[in-house]
Design a protein around this motif. Structure first.
Motif, PDB file in Angstrom:
ATOM      1  N   CYS A  73     -37.587  16.427 -17.574  1.00  0.00           N
ATOM      2  CA  CYS A  73     -38.688  16.274 -16.616  1.00  0.00           C
ATOM      3  C   CYS A  73     -39.233  14.848 -16.678  1.00  0.00           C
ATOM      4  O   CYS A  73     -39.511  14.221 -15.657  1.00  0.00           O
ATOM      5  CB  CYS A  73     -39.781  17.296 -16.942  1.00  0.00           C
ATOM      6  N   ARG A  74     -39.355  14.325 -17.908  1.00  0.00           N
ATOM      7  CA  ARG A  74     -39.837  12.954 -18.111  1.00  0.00           C
ATOM      8  C   ARG A  74     -38.968  11.935 -17.372  1.00  0.00           C
ATOM      9  O   ARG A  74     -39.428  10.881 -16.956  1.00  0.00           O
ATOM     10  CB  ARG A  74     -39.807  12.655 -19.611  1.00  0.00           C
ATOM     11  N   GLN A 113     -41.916  24.327 -19.241  1.00  0.00           N
ATOM     12  CA  GLN A 113     -40.980  23.324 -19.756  1.00  0.00           C
ATOM     13  C   GLN A 113     -40.463  22.430 -18.646  1.00  0.00           C
ATOM     14  O   GLN A 113     -40.289  21.224 -18.833  1.00  0.00           O
ATOM     15  CB  GLN A 113     -39.786  24.003 -20.408  1.00  0.00           C
ATOM     16  N   GLY A 149     -42.595  19.482 -18.078  1.00  0.00           N
ATOM     17  CA  GLY A 149     -42.835  18.503 -19.134  1.00  0.00           C
ATOM     18  C   GLY A 149     -43.621  19.006 -20.325  1.00  0.00           C
ATOM     19  O   GLY A 149     -43.994  18.221 -21.192  1.00  0.00           O
ATOM     20  N   ILE A 205     -36.941  17.012 -11.333  1.00  0.00           N
ATOM     21  CA  ILE A 205     -37.929  18.085 -11.237  1.00  0.00           C
ATOM     22  C   ILE A 205     -37.330  19.263 -10.476  1.00  0.00           C
ATOM     23  O   ILE A 205     -36.764  19.093  -9.398  1.00  0.00           O
ATOM     24  CB  ILE A 205     -39.187  17.592 -10.483  1.00  0.00           C
ATOM     25  N   GLN A 206     -37.476  20.456 -11.063  1.00  0.00           N
ATOM     26  CA  GLN A 206     -36.935  21.648 -10.414  1.00  0.00           C
ATOM     27  C   GLN A 206     -38.055  22.552  -9.894  1.00  0.00           C
ATOM     28  O   GLN A 206     -39.042  22.786 -10.576  1.00  0.00           O
ATOM     29  CB  GLN A 206     -36.082  22.445 -11.425  1.00  0.00           C
ATOM     30  N   SER A 231     -31.416  20.939 -15.647  1.00  0.00           N
ATOM     31  CA  SER A 231     -32.794  20.870 -16.152  1.00  0.00           C
ATOM     32  C   SER A 231     -32.892  21.044 -17.655  1.00  0.00           C
ATOM     33  O   SER A 231     -33.971  20.887 -18.223  1.00  0.00           O
ATOM     34  CB  SER A 231     -33.649  21.950 -15.477  1.00  0.00           C
ATOM     35  N   PRO A 240     -35.768  20.393 -21.876  1.00  0.00           N
ATOM     36  CA  PRO A 240     -36.272  20.424 -20.491  1.00  0.00           C
ATOM     37  C   PRO A 240     -37.453  19.472 -20.259  1.00  0.00           C
ATOM     38  O   PRO A 240     -37.536  18.826 -19.217  1.00  0.00           O
ATOM     39  CB  PRO A 240     -36.716  21.871 -20.292  1.00  0.00           C
ATOM     40  N   ASP A 241     -38.366  19.379 -21.254  1.00  0.00           N
ATOM     41  CA  ASP A 241     -39.527  18.509 -21.032  1.00  0.00           C
ATOM     42  C   ASP A 241     -39.123  17.045 -20.969  1.00  0.00           C
ATOM     43  O   ASP A 241     -39.701  16.258 -20.222  1.00  0.00           O
ATOM     44  CB  ASP A 241     -40.617  18.762 -22.082  1.00  0.00           C
TER      45      ASP A 241
END
Lengths: 291, 234
Positions: B74-75, A183, A186, B79-80, B48, B70-71
């Motif tokens: 990230c977009r 997750q 992405g 970023i972790q 996140s 979370p995704d």
């Protein structure tokens, strides 16, 4: 013992086993990746078989071409079931047990729908090549079994390469190995899970057509098929596609050999007995569980 | 760039975070230090989107991101590198990097990013076909950082990147983090290696029991008597 007969039953066992493999791969994936034991997996296979039967009877469509209809249909149906029935239960404390109860219910509903639509009569896929045989030296290959074998081998390889080579397939493996990290980079877990479930159920449809090439079937047949599914996963390792494929072949070969040399009543006894022995010796299955 | 305001996170009815506020400016290298269980990882995971927050606000480039999945976070370019690395252990180094660049925007530049990651960690280029699980701890940490590089981070958040590494490897990782910061990646770094962390950072926050108890320019904190006593053992 007659060598030709032994080799002949090995051939026949491998051809049967490949069908068990295709039927089992998706069951193994949903179990491993989603922690969902889909009791209705074989029932979807049976839907594939009945669709093939109807399309053959009414349109004269070859059972293999019927996959063009049944595979997308089952994929779509599986996505709906995932969205509206599986997603809510993922919040349960024990997803595995809850999923078994839920999908057991789905299996009963589908079985009764099939009884309504197709009646309880046993069916056979009777194609133009049903009684045709390919003869190579002392060995013979029945066309329907050969068709089921080729279709299943291709099906298992397609799923294998999907997981190993495509971006979405790799995301399925990543999500299984490390859901959190997947997750963070992405991957939409719910979307990936839905695709996994869809592919599993659609491949069951193809596996069901393979089973229909081997045996006659009626709306209750999925109960026996389900036991083969468990065998494939237990021997092949949860979530392991190639493991499931090998397990299918092993089960097929044991069945094939015992069919050739033992009275019919002994076949299941020996198959399940031997697998119990395997489990006692190797409780985690013959292969490691991994996607 | 990132601003956290009065963030409260409940964990099994306990207050894991009790009103945490924190700012990270663009281009900054900000450190977050504190002992085990002080809530650092919880803070990172709420940013996140892995952990839902009870109350508060997280703003990213002017828009609220609290409650996003979370995704999608990230977009946004946050970023972790998670604690314990969380690599895809049965996948090869190359596949791990590929998964770092999963989203279309990152995937489009995957070749350049991979080249950059291999320039920074030449050893990974040699090990590209090995499974991540078969590597040593230090190499696995390199994969974790390389995977993050593949994701084209605007803000890179690292959780204990030196944990369990030999001093030599740890020093190398800190140097890499500094280098990434020099390449215009904003960094938020969690670490218990207080001396090394403060040495490379511009600004630092100190957390204890779910609260920020101290913050200031990293150089000043290095001279702070409380830091010297509790964290540097001087």
């Amino acid at each position: 013992m007659n060598t030709v007969l032994v080799i002949q039953s090995l051939i026949s066992g491998i051809m049967m086993g490949s069908v068990y493999a295709l039927l089992g791969v998706g069951f193994s994936l949903t179990w491993g990746v989603l922690k969902v034991i889909n009791i209705s997996h074989a029932t979807f296979g049976l839907i594939g078989a009945f669709l093939a039967y109807t399309l053959l009877k009414w349109l004269g469509m070859d059972p293999i071409f019927s996959l063009v209809v049944s595979v997308p249909l089952l994929f779509f149906l599986a996505c709906l079931i995932f969205r509206f029935l599986i997603v809510p239960i993922t919040k349960a404390k024990d997803v595995i047990v809850t999923s078994m109860i839920l999908t057991f219910g789905i299996a009963i509903i589908l079985e009764n729908l099939m009884l309504l639509i197709w009646s309880p009569d046993p069916r056979l896929l009777t194609t133009a090549y049903t009684s045709k045989v390919l003869i190579l030296g002392p060995f013979y290959f029945q066309y329907p079994k050969l068709a089921g074998f080729l279709m299943s081998a291709i099906g298992v390889l397609v799923i294998h390469f999907f997981l190993k080579k495509t971006y979405t397939g790799k995301a399925v493996r990543a999500a299984w190995q490390q859901p959190d990290a997947a997750q963070l980079y992405g991957i939409n877990l719910r979307r990936i899970s839905m695709i996994t479930f869809g592919i599993a159920v659609a491949s069951a449809g193809a596996g069901g057509v393979g089973m229909a090439f081997l045996y006659s079937f009626d709306p209750h047949a999925h109960n026996l098929w389900l036991i083969y599914l468990f065998l494939v996963v237990i021997v092949g390792g949860v979530g392991n596609v190639l493991g499931a494929a090998f397990a299918g072949l092993i089960i097929g070969v044991i069945t094939g050999l015992s069919l050739a040399f033992l009275p019919y009543q002994w076949v299941n006894l020996l198959t399940f007995g031997l697998l119990m022995v395997i489990l006692i010796i190797r409780p985690h299955g013959l292969f490691k569980g991994e996607v | 760039m990132l601003s956290v305001n009065d963030l409260i996170v409940l964990y099994q009815k306990l207050r894991a975070l009790r009103g945490v506020s924190l700012e990270v400016a663009e281009g900054d290298l900000v450190a977050l230090i504190g002992s085990n269980g002080s809530g650092k990882t919880t803070l990172l995971n709420s940013i996140s989107g892995l952990i839902p927050a009870g109350a508060g606000r997280i703003m990213w480039q002017g828009t609220p991101i609290l409650g996003m999945s979370p995704d999608n976070i990230c977009r946004e370019g946050i970023i972790q590198v998670p604690e314990g690395r969380k690599l895809f252990a049965q996948m090869t180094v190359e596949e791990n990097l590929e998964m770092g660049a999963y989203l279309p925007a990152a995937r489009a530049e995957a070749d350049q990013s991979r080249q950059m990651a291999f320039d920074i960690f030449p050893r990974l280029a040699e090990r590209r076909r090995q499974t991540a699980g078969s590597l040593s701890g230090g190499e696995q940490q390199m994969v974790a950082v390389a995977r993050a590089i593949m994701a084209k981070p605007k803000l890179l958040m690292l959780d204990e990147p030196s944990l369990g590494l030999s001093p030599l490897f740890a020093a190398e990782i800190f140097q890499t983090i500094k280098e990434l910061n020099n390449r215009d990646i904003t960094v938020l770094l969690i670490s218990q290696e207080v001396l090394q962390t403060l040495t490379i950072s511009n600004y630092a926050y100190v957390m204890e029991n779910g609260e920020i108890i101290l913050n200031g320019p990293a150089k000043e904190l290095l001279d702070d008597p409380r830091i010297k006593e509790s964290y540097l053992g001087l």
